[in-house]
Write a protein that holds these residues in place. Structure first.
Motif, short mmCIF file in Angstrom:
data_model
loop_
_atom_site.label_atom_id
_atom_site.label_comp_id
_atom_site.label_asym_id
_atom_site.label_seq_id
_atom_site.Cartn_x
_atom_site.Cartn_y
_atom_site.Cartn_z
N THR A 164 0.99 -1.34 -0.15
CA THR A 164 0.11 0.05 0.01
C THR A 164 0.85 1.20 0.03
O THR A 164 0.76 2.22 -0.53
CB THR A 164 -1.00 -0.12 1.32
OG1 THR A 164 -1.93 -1.24 1.20
CG2 THR A 164 -1.53 1.19 1.29
N THR A 165 1.96 1.19 0.85
CA THR A 165 2.91 2.39 1.08
C THR A 165 3.63 2.50 -0.45
O THR A 165 3.58 3.66 -1.02
CB THR A 165 3.80 2.22 1.94
OG1 THR A 165 3.01 2.28 3.16
CG2 THR A 165 4.67 3.39 1.92
N ALA A 167 1.36 4.12 -2.72
CA ALA A 167 1.10 5.56 -2.51
C ALA A 167 2.25 6.43 -2.98
O ALA A 167 2.12 7.51 -3.54
CB ALA A 167 1.04 5.70 -0.81
N ALA A 193 5.74 8.64 3.75
CA ALA A 193 4.82 8.35 3.02
C ALA A 193 3.26 8.54 3.69
O ALA A 193 2.38 8.99 3.33
CB ALA A 193 4.56 7.00 2.26
N VAL A 194 3.27 8.14 5.09
CA VAL A 194 1.98 8.10 5.87
C VAL A 194 2.04 9.53 6.27
O VAL A 194 0.73 10.16 6.25
CB VAL A 194 2.17 7.52 7.23
CG1 VAL A 194 1.33 7.82 8.21
CG2 VAL A 194 2.33 5.99 7.01
N ARG A 206 -2.38 15.82 3.26
CA ARG A 206 -3.48 16.30 2.07
C ARG A 206 -4.87 16.72 2.36
O ARG A 206 -5.47 17.49 2.25
CB ARG A 206 -3.09 15.43 1.00
CG ARG A 206 -1.76 15.61 0.38
CD ARG A 206 -1.37 14.51 -0.46
NE ARG A 206 -0.04 14.76 -1.10
CZ ARG A 206 0.69 13.81 -1.86
NH1 ARG A 206 0.06 12.43 -1.94
NH2 ARG A 206 1.81 14.18 -2.41
N ALA A 263 2.30 9.42 -5.58
CA ALA A 263 2.82 10.80 -5.22
C ALA A 263 3.96 11.20 -6.53
O ALA A 263 4.73 12.07 -6.11
CB ALA A 263 3.23 10.87 -4.07
N ARG A 311 2.64 12.10 4.30
CA ARG A 311 2.17 12.77 3.33
C ARG A 311 0.54 12.41 2.90
O ARG A 311 -0.07 13.45 2.69
CB ARG A 311 2.89 12.31 1.99
CG ARG A 311 4.24 13.06 1.66
CD ARG A 311 4.87 12.48 0.23
NE ARG A 311 5.12 11.13 0.17
CZ ARG A 311 6.02 10.55 0.59
NH1 ARG A 311 7.09 10.93 1.09
NH2 ARG A 311 6.34 9.23 0.28
N ASP A 312 0.40 11.25 3.21
CA ASP A 312 -1.08 10.87 3.00
C ASP A 312 -1.78 11.64 4.11
O ASP A 312 -3.36 11.80 4.07
CB ASP A 312 -1.47 9.39 3.24
CG ASP A 312 -0.85 8.74 2.06
OD1 ASP A 312 -0.34 9.27 1.05
OD2 ASP A 312 -0.22 7.41 2.28
N ALA A 313 -1.40 12.10 5.20
CA ALA A 313 -2.23 12.56 6.36
C ALA A 313 -2.42 14.18 6.04
O ALA A 313 -3.46 14.67 6.45
CB ALA A 313 -1.46 12.31 7.68
N GLY A 367 6.31 15.85 4.14
CA GLY A 367 5.06 15.96 3.29
C GLY A 367 4.50 17.17 3.00
O GLY A 367 4.60 17.98 4.06
N ALA A 418 1.16 19.54 0.68
CA ALA A 418 0.05 19.68 0.02
C ALA A 418 -0.21 21.01 -0.33
O ALA A 418 0.24 21.94 0.22
CB ALA A 418 -1.32 19.48 0.95
#
Length: 237
Positions: free
Chosen positions: A21-22, A25, A79-80, A86, A29, A82-84, A111, A113
């Motif tokens: 998953t990471t 992701a 990666a986590v 955004r 990106a 960055r996902d948080a 990370g 956005a």
């Protein structure tokens, strides 16, 4: 560097120490851009993995010689984060947002956005200005003016807010957010940013622990001989 060496999804995950998953992701990106086999399977070049990791990639996936240093910002944590950040920026309708983490030696932009690629490169090469770093010693959010501090971009007409990212053990870094021009952050929005920073601190601390455990498990696996293939059953053709 092993020029021309390509790795499957499973091999790339083992080399980077991340989940599928990471990995996907990171691909979403544009941090990794795989090639495709004629059958449509992803293949990642050694050069890409080396740039992502910052170290040389061996011919075959190998366990790390030692667990990562506590506090180091690894690929999974980045990666986590960055996902948080955004969805937080989208929820608050911010012009841009980002997170800097401390690895004990330096600041690392983990990370962003709404930040253009050229600006990400510039921010990654430096550190937040003193006016923003001062939030580490503040009890709550700290406001700043991007046009005065030049951070993250001196041309921004919005209002900036910085909040420390803290875990129970220590300060982890800071979260910054810039509102759209002509709009100041509301008190309720400052509460949301502060709550998000608290969650990020706990999340990064947990990711650090997981990274150490992954390193130990790979070291243990390297000491174990591979299991022998099962013998074929009698009479099998």
């Amino acid at each position: 560097m092993h020029t021309g060496r390509w790795f499957s999804v499973g091999e790339a995950c083992r080399i980077l120490g991340v989940s599928r998953t990471t990995l996907l992701a990171a691909e979403g990106a544009a941090l990794l851009v795989p090639s495709r086999t004629p059958g449509g399977h992803r293949r990642y070049s050694a050069e890409q993995l080396e740039r992502y990791l910052g170290v040389a990639v061996p011919d075959l996936p190998q366990p790390d010689p030692a667990p990562p240093e506590p506090g180091a910002v690894d690929a999974t944590s980045a990666a986590v984060v960055r996902d948080a950040v955004r969805p937080l920026a989208r929820t608050l309708d911010a012009e841009c947002a980002g997170v800097y983490l401390l690895d004990g030696r330096r600041w690392q932009l983990a990370g962003t956005a709404g930040v253009p690629r050229w600006l990400v490169e510039r921010l990654s090469a430096g550190t937040p200005p003193p006016e923003v770093r001062a939030v580490l010693h503040a009890a709550g959010p700290r406001l700043f003016v991007p046009a005065e501090t030049g951070f993250p971009d001196g041309r921004s007409a919005g209002h900036g807010v910085a909040v420390r990212v803290r875990a129970p053990d220590r300060e982890r870094g800071l979260l910054f957010l810039v509102s759209r021009p002509g709009r100041s952050p509301l008190p309720a929005e400052l509460d949301v940013v502060e709550a998000a920073a608290d969650v990020l601190g706990l999340l990064v601390a947990q990711l650090d622990q997981n990274a150490v455990l992954r390193g130990r498990l790979r070291s243990i696996a390297a000491l174990c001989p591979p299991a022998a293939a099962p013998a074929p059953a009698r009479g099998a053709g």
